[in-house]
Write a protein that holds these residues in place. Sequence first.
Motif, mmCIF file in Angstrom:
data_model
loop_
_atom_site.group_PDB
_atom_site.id
_atom_site.type_symbol
_atom_site.label_atom_id
_atom_site.label_comp_id
_atom_site.label_asym_id
_atom_site.label_seq_id
_atom_site.Cartn_x
_atom_site.Cartn_y
_atom_site.Cartn_z
ATOM 1 N N ALA A 103 -18.068 -23.872 -29.671
ATOM 2 C CA ALA A 103 -17.610 -24.904 -28.719
ATOM 3 C C ALA A 103 -16.823 -24.288 -27.563
ATOM 4 O O ALA A 103 -15.651 -24.625 -27.332
ATOM 5 C CB ALA A 103 -16.787 -25.955 -29.447
ATOM 6 N N SER A 104 -17.471 -23.397 -26.812
ATOM 7 C CA SER A 104 -16.851 -22.835 -25.611
ATOM 8 C C SER A 104 -16.834 -23.899 -24.513
ATOM 9 O O SER A 104 -17.498 -24.935 -24.616
ATOM 10 C CB SER A 104 -17.649 -21.619 -25.136
ATOM 11 N N ASP A 105 -16.091 -23.615 -23.449
ATOM 12 C CA ASP A 105 -16.077 -24.544 -22.313
ATOM 13 C C ASP A 105 -17.485 -24.758 -21.779
ATOM 14 O O ASP A 105 -17.878 -25.887 -21.460
ATOM 15 C CB ASP A 105 -15.189 -23.997 -21.186
ATOM 16 N N LEU A 109 -19.436 -28.359 -21.730
ATOM 17 C CA LEU A 109 -19.895 -28.924 -20.462
ATOM 18 C C LEU A 109 -21.333 -29.412 -20.554
ATOM 19 O O LEU A 109 -21.667 -30.512 -20.094
ATOM 20 C CB LEU A 109 -19.785 -27.873 -19.357
ATOM 21 N N ARG A 110 -22.195 -28.568 -21.116
ATOM 22 C CA ARG A 110 -23.616 -28.961 -21.223
ATOM 23 C C ARG A 110 -23.798 -30.119 -22.199
ATOM 24 O O ARG A 110 -24.611 -31.011 -21.963
ATOM 25 C CB ARG A 110 -24.466 -27.774 -21.672
ATOM 26 N N LEU A 126 -15.676 -35.483 -24.773
ATOM 27 C CA LEU A 126 -15.799 -34.072 -24.432
ATOM 28 C C LEU A 126 -15.167 -33.781 -23.068
ATOM 29 O O LEU A 126 -14.533 -32.738 -22.883
ATOM 30 C CB LEU A 126 -17.275 -33.658 -24.434
ATOM 31 N N ALA A 127 -15.356 -34.690 -22.125
ATOM 32 C CA ALA A 127 -14.753 -34.509 -20.799
ATOM 33 C C ALA A 127 -13.236 -34.459 -20.903
ATOM 34 O O ALA A 127 -12.574 -33.644 -20.236
ATOM 35 C CB ALA A 127 -15.194 -35.631 -19.866
ATOM 36 N N LYS A 128 -12.671 -35.312 -21.748
ATOM 37 C CA LYS A 128 -11.211 -35.320 -21.944
ATOM 38 C C LYS A 128 -10.746 -34.000 -22.559
ATOM 39 O O LYS A 128 -9.720 -33.434 -22.149
ATOM 40 C CB LYS A 128 -10.824 -36.493 -22.849
ATOM 41 N N MET A 153 -18.268 -27.127 -12.408
ATOM 42 C CA MET A 153 -19.288 -27.893 -13.131
ATOM 43 C C MET A 153 -18.728 -29.225 -13.628
ATOM 44 O O MET A 153 -19.378 -30.266 -13.513
ATOM 45 C CB MET A 153 -19.802 -27.086 -14.320
ATOM 46 N N ALA A 154 -17.527 -29.175 -14.204
ATOM 47 C CA ALA A 154 -16.929 -30.404 -14.725
ATOM 48 C C ALA A 154 -16.691 -31.408 -13.606
ATOM 49 O O ALA A 154 -16.988 -32.608 -13.749
ATOM 50 C CB ALA A 154 -15.611 -30.085 -15.435
#
Length: 219
Positions: A103-105, A109-110, A126-128, A153-154
């Motif tokens: 669960a990397s950044d 993101l994906r 996930l965004a939070k 990306m976010a």
Amino acid sequence: AGAALYAAACELETTSLQGRHDEARRGLQALALQAPDPSTRAWLTSLLAESEERAGRDAPALTAYQASLALAPDGYTALAAADLMLRTGKAAAALKLLDGQPASDAVLLRRARALKAMNDPRWQVLAKELRERFAALDARGDDPATHARERAMAALWLDGDGAAALAASRLNLTLQKEPLDWWLALRSAELAQQPGELARLKQALAATGLRDARLVRHE
């Protein structure tokens, strides 16, 4: 040590970046046949996949990514394949591909982007988590450029914040200039409605000589 094979692969990757995609395809396919082990063959096949994607040949690119992952699972290749799937409307397939990845950044993101495309509200969780991670990096005093790609990306994919995406993507370009990094900056400038910045980025991109089908409309 096999240095000749690696030198040839790097030369062929440069050939592809310059837009000579057919030449790169033939060379990388030939090198893969000479590979001494599955992991080397997987790496060469991933280079072929990236070259095919630059050429605008998405179906062969995806086939090559999948072949590479079948030979030797690799996080970088999985992310590249997921990006292709997301770009071509295969969000569910991208989500499945990323299942089990650390669960990397970049992975979060994906996953969030895929869930958002599928209208699954779990993307907001996930965004939070990503925002909290970025806030923790800031509180720790980390160099903001280190994670600028993920921040861009976010902002672009999840928040639709053109200004924030553009600021992060500009910073990111000071560290890395892969096709994805150019695309991020160009798309962010569009979203932020900054025609002057967009023109400057296009000029800088043209000076690199990079040829990539994903960037054609920005030439």
